[in-house]
Design an enzyme around this catalytic site. Sequence first.
Site, PDB file in Angstrom:
ATOM      1  N   ASP A  39      41.297  40.348  31.992  1.00  8.94           N
ATOM      2  CA  ASP A  39      39.899  39.969  31.788  1.00  8.94           C
ATOM      3  C   ASP A  39      39.843  38.735  30.893  1.00  8.94           C
ATOM      4  O   ASP A  39      40.399  38.742  29.791  1.00  8.94           O
ATOM      5  CB  ASP A  39      39.163  41.151  31.144  1.00  8.94           C
ATOM      6  CG  ASP A  39      37.743  40.786  30.771  1.00  8.94           C
ATOM      7  OD1 ASP A  39      37.186  39.846  31.376  1.00  8.94           O
ATOM      8  OD2 ASP A  39      37.183  41.457  29.869  1.00  8.94           O
TER       9      ASP A  39
ATOM     10  N   ASN B 276      36.718  36.984  30.246  1.00 15.15           N
ATOM     11  CA  ASN B 276      35.447  36.727  29.561  1.00 15.15           C
ATOM     12  C   ASN B 276      34.955  37.908  28.717  1.00 15.15           C
ATOM     13  O   ASN B 276      33.814  37.914  28.250  1.00 15.15           O
ATOM     14  CB  ASN B 276      34.365  36.290  30.557  1.00 15.15           C
ATOM     15  CG  ASN B 276      34.050  37.396  31.565  1.00 15.15           C
ATOM     16  OD1 ASN B 276      34.687  38.462  31.527  1.00 15.15           O
ATOM     17  ND2 ASN B 276      33.098  37.168  32.432  1.00 15.15           N
TER      18      ASN B 276
ATOM     19  N   ASP C 134      34.170  40.996  29.433  1.00 10.58           N
ATOM     20  CA  ASP C 134      33.194  41.983  29.929  1.00 10.58           C
ATOM     21  C   ASP C 134      33.870  43.294  30.349  1.00 10.58           C
ATOM     22  O   ASP C 134      33.226  44.189  30.894  1.00 10.58           O
ATOM     23  CB  ASP C 134      32.348  41.408  31.074  1.00 10.58           C
ATOM     24  CG  ASP C 134      33.188  41.118  32.327  1.00 10.58           C
ATOM     25  OD1 ASP C 134      34.426  41.289  32.274  1.00 10.58           O
ATOM     26  OD2 ASP C 134      32.601  40.717  33.351  1.00 10.58           O
TER      27      ASP C 134
ATOM     28  N   ASP D 293      39.277  39.327  36.007  1.00  8.83           N
ATOM     29  CA  ASP D 293      38.592  38.262  36.753  1.00  8.83           C
ATOM     30  C   ASP D 293      39.576  37.186  37.200  1.00  8.83           C
ATOM     31  O   ASP D 293      40.768  37.234  36.850  1.00  8.83           O
ATOM     32  CB  ASP D 293      37.440  37.673  35.927  1.00  8.83           C
ATOM     33  CG  ASP D 293      37.859  37.379  34.494  1.00  8.83           C
ATOM     34  OD1 ASP D 293      38.993  36.901  34.308  1.00  8.83           O
ATOM     35  OD2 ASP D 293      37.077  37.646  33.558  1.00  8.83           O
TER      36      ASP D 293
ATOM     37  N   ASP E  72      42.520  40.234  51.206  1.00  9.33           N
ATOM     38  CA  ASP E  72      42.116  41.457  51.879  1.00  9.33           C
ATOM     39  C   ASP E  72      40.916  41.129  52.767  1.00  9.33           C
ATOM     40  O   ASP E  72      39.973  40.476  52.312  1.00  9.33           O
ATOM     41  CB  ASP E  72      41.671  42.463  50.806  1.00  9.33           C
ATOM     42  CG  ASP E  72      42.237  43.831  51.040  1.00  9.33           C
ATOM     43  OD1 ASP E  72      42.069  44.351  52.149  1.00  9.33           O
ATOM     44  OD2 ASP E  72      42.836  44.383  50.100  1.00  9.33           O
TER      45      ASP E  72
ATOM     46  N   ASP F  10      42.078  45.425  56.234  1.00 10.36           N
ATOM     47  CA  ASP F  10      41.773  46.722  55.632  1.00 10.36           C
ATOM     48  C   ASP F  10      41.290  47.748  56.660  1.00 10.36           C
ATOM     49  O   ASP F  10      40.375  47.446  57.442  1.00 10.36           O
ATOM     50  CB  ASP F  10      40.673  46.512  54.578  1.00 10.36           C
ATOM     51  CG  ASP F  10      40.284  47.801  53.902  1.00 10.36           C
ATOM     52  OD1 ASP F  10      41.096  48.316  53.124  1.00 10.36           O
ATOM     53  OD2 ASP F  10      39.171  48.303  54.171  1.00 10.36           O
TER      54      ASP F  10
ATOM     55  N   GLU G  10      46.506  47.337  57.683  1.00 10.97           N
ATOM     56  CA  GLU G  10      46.671  48.582  56.941  1.00 10.97           C
ATOM     57  C   GLU G  10      46.722  49.694  57.972  1.00 10.97           C
ATOM     58  O   GLU G  10      45.848  49.808  58.824  1.00 10.97           O
ATOM     59  CB  GLU G  10      45.493  48.812  55.994  1.00 10.97           C
ATOM     60  CG  GLU G  10      45.760  50.005  55.088  1.00 10.97           C
ATOM     61  CD  GLU G  10      44.517  50.570  54.423  1.00 10.97           C
ATOM     62  OE1 GLU G  10      43.397  50.307  54.893  1.00 10.97           O
ATOM     63  OE2 GLU G  10      44.690  51.303  53.446  1.00 10.97           O
TER      64      GLU G  10
ATOM     65  N   HIS H  41      47.089  50.143  45.394  1.00  7.86           N
ATOM     66  CA  HIS H  41      45.883  50.520  44.635  1.00  7.86           C
ATOM     67  C   HIS H  41      45.277  51.839  45.120  1.00  7.86           C
ATOM     68  O   HIS H  41      44.320  52.323  44.522  1.00  7.86           O
ATOM     69  CB  HIS H  41      44.855  49.398  44.767  1.00  7.86           C
ATOM     70  CG  HIS H  41      44.370  49.263  46.182  1.00  7.86           C
ATOM     71  ND1 HIS H  41      45.184  48.824  47.213  1.00  7.86           N
ATOM     72  CD2 HIS H  41      43.189  49.557  46.750  1.00  7.86           C
ATOM     73  CE1 HIS H  41      44.518  48.854  48.341  1.00  7.86           C
ATOM     74  NE2 HIS H  41      43.290  49.299  48.093  1.00  7.86           N
ATOM     75  N   ASP H  42      45.766  52.381  46.230  1.00  2.00           N
ATOM     76  CA  ASP H  42      45.242  53.661  46.730  1.00  2.00           C
ATOM     77  C   ASP H  42      46.158  54.820  46.352  1.00  2.00           C
ATOM     78  O   ASP H  42      45.984  55.938  46.850  1.00  2.00           O
ATOM     79  CB  ASP H  42      45.119  53.626  48.263  1.00  2.00           C
ATOM     80  CG  ASP H  42      44.014  52.687  48.717  1.00  2.00           C
ATOM     81  OD1 ASP H  42      43.043  52.514  47.957  1.00  2.00           O
ATOM     82  OD2 ASP H  42      44.134  52.127  49.818  1.00  2.00           O
TER      83      ASP H  42
HETATM   84  C1  GLC Z   1      41.483  50.913  52.515  1.00  2.69           C
HETATM   85  C2  GLC Z   1      41.623  50.394  51.099  1.00  2.69           C
HETATM   86  C3  GLC Z   1      40.917  51.350  50.184  1.00  2.69           C
HETATM   87  C4  GLC Z   1      39.462  51.395  50.570  1.00  2.69           C
HETATM   88  C5  GLC Z   1      39.282  51.771  52.035  1.00  2.69           C
HETATM   89  C6  GLC Z   1      37.900  51.493  52.497  1.00  2.69           C
HETATM   90  O1  GLC Z   1      42.138  52.117  52.690  1.00  2.69           O
HETATM   91  O2  GLC Z   1      42.963  50.225  50.784  1.00  2.69           O
HETATM   92  O3  GLC Z   1      41.050  50.978  48.835  1.00  2.69           O
HETATM   93  O4  GLC Z   1      38.808  52.338  49.772  1.00  2.69           O
HETATM   94  O5  GLC Z   1      40.142  51.007  52.863  1.00  2.69           O
HETATM   95  O6  GLC Z   1      37.682  50.115  52.558  1.00  2.69           O
END
Ligand code: GLC
Length: 581
Positions: A51, A53, A55, A59, A128, A230, A284, A350-351
């Site tokens: 981050d 700034n 908040d 970013d 993405d 995605d 994905e 991230h999932d």
């Molecule tokens: C994909 C992304 C996930 C998101 C989902 C809906 O699985 O990796 O983070 O929540 O799609 O867009």
Amino acid sequence: MKISAITLTALAIAVLFSANCFGQTGTSTIKDRKWWKEAVVYQIYPRSFKDNNGDGVGDLKGIISKLDYIKSLGVDVVWLNPIYSSPNDDNGYDVSDYRNIMSDFGTMDDFNTMLKGMHDRGIKLVMDLVVNHSSDEHEWFKQSRSSRTSPYREYYHWWNAENGKPPYRYSLFDINHDAWRYDSLTNAYYLHYFSRKQPDLNWENPKVRQEVYGIMKFWADKGIDGFRMDAFQYAAKDTTFPAFPKGFERNFNQYYGMVPNLHGYLQQMNKEVLSRYNVMSVAEGAGNTYEDAHNMVDAGRHELNMAYAFDGVGIARSKGYSLLHFKAVFSKWDSVFAEKGWVSIFLANHDQARLVSRFGNPTPAFRDLSSKMLTTFILTMRGTPYYYNGDELGMTNPGFTKIEDYRDVQTLNEYHHQQNIGSDMTVFMKEIAFSSRDNGRTPFQWDGSKNAGFTTGTPWIKVNPNYTVINAAKEEEDPNSCLNYFRKAIKLRKDNLALVYGKYTLLDKSNPNVYAYTREMNGKKLLILLNFSNTAAKAATTYNGANAKLLLNNYDNKVVNALSKVNTELRPYEAVIYQLQ
Ligand code: GLC
């Protein structure tokens, strides 16, 4: 044809050039060399990276301030989670304007500076692309919702209520697991495979497809280097919405994934956009069958470059997992793409919860070793490695115990769902402490100062309290840290193209503790031995002879008989790479 001296010279120059250009000899025979096959992809979750700034939200300026760090890792590509305008129901995976930057993250000028900063450092950028659905706050949906005769009505999937309730569709994020949401404004239901604020776009509508190609061109013209599609395996749908058998949701991918039209859409996208730019593309998900996955990335079909299959990452369970299963899955995927097509190698994103917490051992005795062992695995398999930010430090799950600590729409909605159906919430809380997506989304631990140096404000999600022990500044100073091991392993991959393209052979298949394999190409053979257990273990390989050269070891490069003989006795979570020939 008579070969002239000029032709021979030209050939010699070409061979020399290919050796110099890629820094290695003996590589001219590799077929289908591509930059995106040789790349190591580093995934940045912008909300939690840095981050600038104050908040409390990461970013683009924060990323810009860390470009030298990213460069120092030796990675080639950054994959950035969505940074487009969004009301953030699902942290940017609900896009309200595909041609603008989310205000939390900065401005288009920041984006341009970031992209230039990456390119100046020889780093490529993959964005993405979230087009299975948009946000319900996107102008298209606002119009679509406004009337049954709106020109945007067919941009989404609607079911008129006078026809009764639509056949059940499962939603991954809905509190009631119901993907149809009734909207009284036009007395109709709309479809959302994810949250209510993520209505599914109607890919069967050619106008929608053209809109998406326009968006892709917009970003490709800005100079980005690729797209991660995605949830794209769900994009095509049978719009007659036939009833599915009861209980289909337990295996919904079989019904939702890779509906036949999808391949046609991908071919169209390839023709209209992808083939016109030097960009990589990764979907994905990889469908329901190996054939699906293969078809999607078989270069001759002109669809996408690589598949991102979940079989491997899905193996980890809170009760543990079987290494035999793990080996079988990765070996199978390797064989599917042995001749054609290309796959991604990853164990976290991230999932998912943190790499070391799910697949390794996060206890103080073994966190460092098991984390390095997993890094060794990811960087020595065939396929393009995707490595998630923070895993290079061996960051762990934060151990949240209160639902108030969680932010993720999926986790929170599932919590309410389980509560509504009367589940044992103690069990549920334990389960999410292991598996919730928020485990991998806590702020990046830069140093030992307040909030791990992530922000001067209040972070949007709590910092893992172990940041005083696990942080980048500390690891920079320790030559044997996870961070420096990650750098060494990347360098090793770069120096040994056999690790990228070479043949993979599984050894000692039935060993429940050790994953052993070789990678070989052009007369060079590397042996990789990984102990996935917390006790000593032996690999039964036939490589006990002399002439083995130790290339990497996670026990600070101290292996018995390192230079004369392969040592197959492995200490807990030990990882070793030998060159055999
Ligand atoms: C994909 C992304 C996930 C998101 C989902 C809906 O699985 O990796 O983070 O929540 O799609 O867009």
